[in-house]
Scaffold this motif. Structure first.
Motif, PDB file in Angstrom:
ATOM      1  N   GLN A   1      -0.025  -5.198   2.539  1.00  0.00           N
ATOM      2  CA  GLN A   1      -1.451  -5.179   2.852  1.00  0.00           C
ATOM      3  C   GLN A   1      -1.941  -6.590   3.105  1.00  0.00           C
ATOM      4  O   GLN A   1      -1.531  -7.533   2.459  1.00  0.00           O
ATOM      5  CB  GLN A   1      -2.234  -4.634   1.658  1.00  0.00           C
TER       6      GLN A   1
ATOM      7  N   ASP B   1      -7.647  -5.874   4.939  1.00  0.00           N
ATOM      8  CA  ASP B   1      -7.527  -4.403   4.801  1.00  0.00           C
ATOM      9  C   ASP B   1      -8.251  -3.949   3.558  1.00  0.00           C
ATOM     10  O   ASP B   1      -8.985  -2.965   3.572  1.00  0.00           O
ATOM     11  CB  ASP B   1      -6.075  -3.977   4.545  1.00  0.00           C
ATOM     12  N   LEU B   2      -7.981  -4.665   2.478  1.00  0.00           N
ATOM     13  CA  LEU B   2      -8.566  -4.283   1.188  1.00  0.00           C
ATOM     14  C   LEU B   2     -10.076  -4.431   1.238  1.00  0.00           C
ATOM     15  O   LEU B   2     -10.826  -3.599   0.744  1.00  0.00           O
ATOM     16  CB  LEU B   2      -8.001  -5.170   0.062  1.00  0.00           C
TER      17      LEU B   2
ATOM     18  N   ASN C   1       0.842  -1.200   0.000  1.00  0.00           N
ATOM     19  CA  ASN C   1       0.000   0.000   0.000  1.00  0.00           C
ATOM     20  C   ASN C   1       0.870   1.240   0.000  1.00  0.00           C
ATOM     21  O   ASN C   1       2.092   1.181  -0.029  1.00  0.00           O
ATOM     22  CB  ASN C   1      -1.029  -0.003   1.137  1.00  0.00           C
TER      23      ASN C   1
ATOM     24  N   ASN D   1     -11.565  -1.692   3.351  1.00  0.00           N
ATOM     25  CA  ASN D   1     -11.496  -0.435   2.588  1.00  0.00           C
ATOM     26  C   ASN D   1     -12.664  -0.354   1.604  1.00  0.00           C
ATOM     27  O   ASN D   1     -13.363   0.651   1.518  1.00  0.00           O
ATOM     28  CB  ASN D   1     -10.155  -0.422   1.847  1.00  0.00           C
TER      29      ASN D   1
ATOM     30  N   SER E   1      -8.517   7.428   2.351  1.00  0.00           N
ATOM     31  CA  SER E   1      -8.259   6.224   3.134  1.00  0.00           C
ATOM     32  C   SER E   1      -6.766   6.019   3.278  1.00  0.00           C
ATOM     33  O   SER E   1      -5.994   6.341   2.364  1.00  0.00           O
ATOM     34  CB  SER E   1      -8.862   5.015   2.408  1.00  0.00           C
TER      35      SER E   1
ATOM     36  N   SER F   1      -3.247  -4.102  11.198  1.00  0.00           N
ATOM     37  CA  SER F   1      -3.508  -5.265  10.347  1.00  0.00           C
ATOM     38  C   SER F   1      -2.426  -6.343  10.410  1.00  0.00           C
ATOM     39  O   SER F   1      -2.688  -7.494  10.083  1.00  0.00           O
ATOM     40  CB  SER F   1      -3.720  -4.821   8.906  1.00  0.00           C
TER      41      SER F   1
ATOM     42  N   ASP G   1      -9.027   4.931   8.425  1.00  0.00           N
ATOM     43  CA  ASP G   1      -8.071   3.825   8.361  1.00  0.00           C
ATOM     44  C   ASP G   1      -8.946   2.577   8.459  1.00  0.00           C
ATOM     45  O   ASP G   1      -9.502   2.297   9.519  1.00  0.00           O
ATOM     46  CB  ASP G   1      -7.095   3.919   9.545  1.00  0.00           C
TER      47      ASP G   1
ATOM     48  N   GLU H   1      -5.395   3.437   2.941  1.00  0.00           N
ATOM     49  CA  GLU H   1      -5.017   2.438   1.937  1.00  0.00           C
ATOM     50  C   GLU H   1      -4.955   2.976   0.512  1.00  0.00           C
ATOM     51  O   GLU H   1      -4.637   2.227  -0.406  1.00  0.00           O
ATOM     52  CB  GLU H   1      -6.002   1.271   1.968  1.00  0.00           C
ATOM     53  N   GLU H   2      -5.321   4.228   0.317  1.00  0.00           N
ATOM     54  CA  GLU H   2      -5.355   4.773  -1.046  1.00  0.00           C
ATOM     55  C   GLU H   2      -4.451   5.995  -1.133  1.00  0.00           C
ATOM     56  O   GLU H   2      -4.470   6.847  -0.237  1.00  0.00           O
ATOM     57  CB  GLU H   2      -6.781   5.195  -1.423  1.00  0.00           C
TER      58      GLU H   2
END
Ligand code: FDP
Length: 337
Positions: A70, A74-75, A64, A78, A96, A124, A119, A98-99
């Motif tokens: 990741q 998590d994905l 990520n 998200n 996010s 994670s 988040d 993650e992005e």
């Protein structure tokens, strides 16, 4: 903590509506955002609960934007949050952990007056070993002109948050949130599928029992941080020693200290001179909750909520928890500078 009988339970929906009615000018949009988040939390909780059973664990091949491996959950988390929130017409955009970039609202949906930062699954790296993980969120009011979000809507100091909260997926699932009138906790009743008010108006003790810090970095800390940790451990004779508790999952460490008193610290170290944790997705929302519960949060010198963000994925050191223990951090870090 209130004890409810089967007929006196207060659902999160009822509580949110009751809080909203205290504000005659409220449009209900913020309440809708919170309620949608509670739904997303239930969906994530059901997956986290089954994580040991389903073949969903393990690192994906992608890294990520923070350069960490990741986990699939998590994905998944998200995506759940984005899908639960993008069509409501209440948000102008999301961001996010993650992005890499701002997540726009798809063109077919209306946009609204709020920005959501989150988040999706904090801690994670603990998923594979059945240790509590969490979701953290922050809601800001759009300040830019035009229908769509600008970076300036996201880069507001934490004092501007209109709501913030977290969900902990632990021995039970709990959602704690604040809209600036105290911090309130709800426990998910798995049979009813509802978050029920279990911890109204949480107050963190003035001084705490627990110190949560990763000691493995001691050799990489600067002397002021070492002096502070010696103080918390009672090694300089100036206070009683605290108990050390470090899960390594920020939401879990924070939650325990919020209820039991103590401090969570992630100081800068030689490997992460600017700290590790993210200002917008982790530190600001938890600092907001903590202050609402009577606690405090600093980055080492400044009140966390007053730090002006300059970038979406900005990292920061953090000392958050019982007011008296954070004051000690101010004092010792200030003296040693
Ligand atoms: P993780 O890397 O597992 O996602 O947000 C990052 C975080 O966890 C926090 O939840 C946790 O408190 C911290 O990092 C742990 O970092 P260290 O392993 O460096 O102590």
């Amino acid at each position: 903590m209130v004890r409810h009988t089967a007929t006196s339970v207060v659902t999160i929906e009822r509580y949110i509506i009751e809080q909203e009615s205290l504000h005659p000018a409220a449009t209900g949009e913020l309440s809708g955002i919170l309620y949608d988040l509670a739904l997303a939390a239930k969906m994530i909780a059901s997956k986290v609960r089954r994580a040991g059973l389903a073949d969903i664990l393990g690192a994906t091949e992608s890294e990520n934007v923070q350069g960490e491996i990741q986990q699939r959950l998590d994905l998944f988390a998200n995506e759940i949050i984005i899908k639960a929130m993008d069509h409501s017409g209440r948000l102008c955009a999301m961001a996010s952990e993650e992005e890499a970039d701002i997540i726009p609202i798809p063109a077919q949906f209306k946009t609204g007056a709020y920005a959501l930062l989150f988040d999706p699954l904090d801690g994670s790296s603990n998923i594979d070993v059945n240790v509590p993980v969490g979701t953290i969120f922050s809601v800001l009011k759009k300040v830019s002109a035009g229908a769509h979000c600008a970076l300036s809507d996201m880069l507001q100091p934490g004092v501007k948050q209109v709501a913030a909260g977290y969900v902990i997926y632990g021995s039970s699932t709990m959602l704690v949130y604040s809209t600036g009138q105290g911090a309130h906790g709800f426990t998910l009743d798995p049979l009813l599928g509802e978050f029920l008010l279990s911890h109204p108006d949480i107050r963190i003790p003035e001084h705490g029992r627990y110190l949560s810090v990763n000691d493995a970095y001691e050799q990489h800390w600067a002397e002021p941080v070492r002096a502070l940790m010696r103080r918390y451990r009672g090694l300089d004779g100036k206070r009683e020693a605290m108990n050390v508790r470090y899960v390594g999952s920020m939401v879990a460490d924070f939650h325990r200290n919020l209820l039991g008193g103590g401090i969570f610290a992630y100081p800068p170290n030689a490997k992460n001179p600017g700290g590790k944790l993210r200002l917008l997705y982790e530190c600001n929302p938890l600092a907001f909750i903590c202050e609402q519960a009577g606690g405090a949060a600093i980055d080492g010198t400044t009140r966390m909520l007053e730090v002006q963000p300059t970038e979406l994925h900005q990292r920061t050191p953090i000392y958050v928890g019982s007011r008296g223990d954070v004051e000690i951090a101010c004092e010792v870090l200030g003296q040693e500078r």
